[in-house]
Design a protein around this motif. Structure first.
Motif, PDB file in Angstrom:
ATOM      1  N   ASN A 215       0.829  -1.208   0.000  1.00  8.03           N
ATOM      2  CA  ASN A 215       0.000   0.000   0.000  1.00  8.03           C
ATOM      3  C   ASN A 215       0.866   1.262   0.000  1.00  8.03           C
ATOM      4  O   ASN A 215       0.565   2.241  -0.689  1.00  8.03           O
ATOM      5  CB  ASN A 215      -0.925  -0.004   1.225  1.00  8.03           C
ATOM      6  N   GLU A 216       1.946   1.232   0.799  1.00  7.88           N
ATOM      7  CA  GLU A 216       2.845   2.387   0.842  1.00  7.88           C
ATOM      8  C   GLU A 216       3.509   2.595  -0.522  1.00  7.88           C
ATOM      9  O   GLU A 216       3.628   3.729  -1.003  1.00  7.88           O
ATOM     10  CB  GLU A 216       3.915   2.172   1.917  1.00  7.88           C
ATOM     11  N   ASP A 218       2.363   1.643  -3.400  1.00  8.93           N
ATOM     12  CA  ASP A 218       1.310   2.069  -4.321  1.00  8.93           C
ATOM     13  C   ASP A 218       1.074   3.574  -4.216  1.00  8.93           C
ATOM     14  O   ASP A 218       0.975   4.280  -5.227  1.00  8.93           O
ATOM     15  CB  ASP A 218       0.030   1.291  -3.993  1.00  8.93           C
ATOM     16  N   ARG A 219       1.011   4.057  -2.997  1.00 10.46           N
ATOM     17  CA  ARG A 219       0.786   5.504  -2.804  1.00 10.46           C
ATOM     18  C   ARG A 219       1.970   6.312  -3.339  1.00 10.46           C
ATOM     19  O   ARG A 219       1.800   7.360  -3.961  1.00 10.46           O
ATOM     20  CB  ARG A 219       0.566   5.807  -1.318  1.00 10.46           C
ATOM     21  N   LYS A 222       1.794   6.413  -7.149  1.00 16.77           N
ATOM     22  CA  LYS A 222       0.735   7.307  -7.620  1.00 16.77           C
ATOM     23  C   LYS A 222       1.146   8.766  -7.460  1.00 16.77           C
ATOM     24  O   LYS A 222       0.844   9.611  -8.314  1.00 16.77           O
ATOM     25  CB  LYS A 222      -0.558   7.025  -6.854  1.00 16.77           C
TER      26      LYS A 222
END
Length: 456
Positions: A215-216, A218-219, A222
């Motif tokens: 998740n980290e 991915d952020r 982005k």
């Protein structure tokens, strides 16, 4: 003006003759071939087949390993204890690659360092054995030496060394490499798909931690995309293959002369290593690998002394070439903290700069009362910690890990967050030789290594 191609450079006659000098030297861990003429004919067929890897790829790996030896990268080497022909399926190969990619993401993100990804794949078919024979009851047959030599079934037909298996090992390696290249360049390894690599695996604390990291990442991706960053470098990944150079009737015909330089490359793998049982300084394996251009690894057990280490360096890396030589320590959790520091201290006073990596598997084998060869996951983790502690103590760089693993949910090593016990070994013990870490245990190990790398 018409372009001109460079002429092929032919190897010196002494170079060619040197590649067969091993035949005059003592050699260990070779099978008894019942038909020497058939072996010779099969070797000739192998020598005429295309290479599995290319000299330019080997050169690239040597450059990457040189960076690791300088403390600027980290080597992750993982895969099967012994590949089998039956196990070369798309699902199993994909899961193995997926596990290595996940581990590499953990290490790269946590340590902020490039990770060289290398599989014990596409050639790890031969295995050294402690005895030439195996006895069951009143029947004694040749030991199983890996699918490249004979079969696992305990029958005279299966256990007879068969040179046809050399060709099958080559063809299986071709298929495996084809899948590896497809997975690592065809979109599967795209770092923007880190979540997808976790699909299909059971929920586990290691997976939960991995998902949080994904998740980290991915952020962060982005955010960078919103800033207009170019992500071409994230779409594919380098992935090298390696195996123990053990069976000489396979390694010799797979060694070819590079048309650019006139020098020999073993084209069966990018990286080859010499095992603890075959690293005699006057033996066939050390002599043969001293003559090829591939990066070379050598396993060092707890009894290795400084003089032996120096002689190995002089024989295998006389030019002190960056990225050429890797020492793979396999000392056992209870011995590494005493056995490794003297070697590291000695290397600081030499002109050599080998890459140091740890094999925390082979020094920690045990056999359970119910007859299973296994390893305790806690011992594996402790040897990794000891490896990093020794390097911190001496002031040298811990450059990598070498692990027997599978992407499948087997039960072959005791412990881990799944708390595999001796009874669990019976449920999914699939290895034909040594026990491997399963997917969950491999991820747990990656997080431990990441924490140690932060300290380093």
């Amino acid at each position: 003006m018409a372009s001109q191609t460079e002429p092929n450079i032919v190897a010196d006659k002494t170079v060619i003759e040197g590649l067969d000098y091993w035949r005059t030297l003592p050699i260990k861990q070779q099978p008894e071939w019942p038909d020497a003429a058939a072996v010779k004919a099969t070797s000739a067929q192998l020598a005429a087949l295309p290479p599995l890897v290319f000299a330019g790829e080997v050169d690239t790996l040597r450059e990457r390993l040189a960076k690791a030896a300088q403390g600027q990268a980290f080597l992750l080497q993982g895969g099967d204890c012994a590949e089998t022909f039956a196990g070369a399926t798309a699902d199993k190969i994909r899961n193995r690659i997926k596990t290595v990619l996940q581990m590499a993401v953990v290490l790269t993100y946590a340590a902020e360092m490039p990770v060289i990804k290398m599989g014990r794949m596409a050639g790890q078919f031969a295995k050294p054995r402690s005895s030439d024979t195996e006895t069951r009851g009143e029947v004694t047959l040749p030991a199983y030496r890996g699918d490249i030599v004979n079969g696992y079934d305990f029958t005279p037909e299966s256990r007879t060394a068969n040179p046809d298996r050399l060709l099958k090992a080559y063809n299986t390696s071709v298929a495996t490499l084809n899948l590896i290249r497809a997975f690592t360049t065809g979109g599967f390894a795209d770092l923007r798909e880190v979540h997808r690599w976790n699909q299909g695996f059971a929920k586990n604390p290691a997976n939960v931690e991995y998902e949080a990291m994904a998740n980290e990442i991915d952020r962060a991706i982005k955010f960078m995309a919103a800033c207009g960053a170019d992500f071409d470098a994230l779409k594919t990944t380098e992935f090298f293959v390696s195996h123990e150079a053990l069976l000489m009737e396979y390694e010799r015909p797979m060694t070819r002369i590079d048309s650019r330089t006139g020098t020999p490359y073993n084209t069966s793998a990018h990286f080859l290593w010499i095992g603890e049982r075959t690293r005699e300084l006057d033996g066939a394996h050390v002599d043969f690998l001293s003559r090829v251009r591939n990066p070379i690894g050598v396993k060092l057990g707890p009894t290795t002394d400084v003089d032996t280490m120096k002689k190995l360096i002089d024989k295998l890396d006389p030019e002190r070439e960056p990225g050429r030589l890797t020492f793979i320590t396999r000392m056992g959790a209870g011995k590494i903290r005493e056995a490794l520091p003297p070697l590291l201290e000695a290397i600081k006073g030499m002109d050599a700069n080998p890459l140091w990596i740890t094999d925390p598997m082979h020094g920690n084998g045990i056999t359970t009362p119910n007859g299973y060869k296994t390893r305790r996951f806690d011992d594996v983790m402790d040897e990794v910690r000891g490896f990093f502690e020794a390097h911190r103590q001496v002031g040298t760089f811990p450059g990598g890990v070498h692990v027997e693993l599978t992407g499948d949910d087997v039960t072959e090593c005791l412990g881990g967050s799944e708390q595999i016990d001796e009874k669990d070994l019976e449920s999914r013990y699939e290895s034909l030789c040594d026990p491997r870490l399963n997917h969950m245990q491999s991820l747990e190990l990656a997080f431990l290594v990441a924490e140690e790398l932060k300290k380093a």
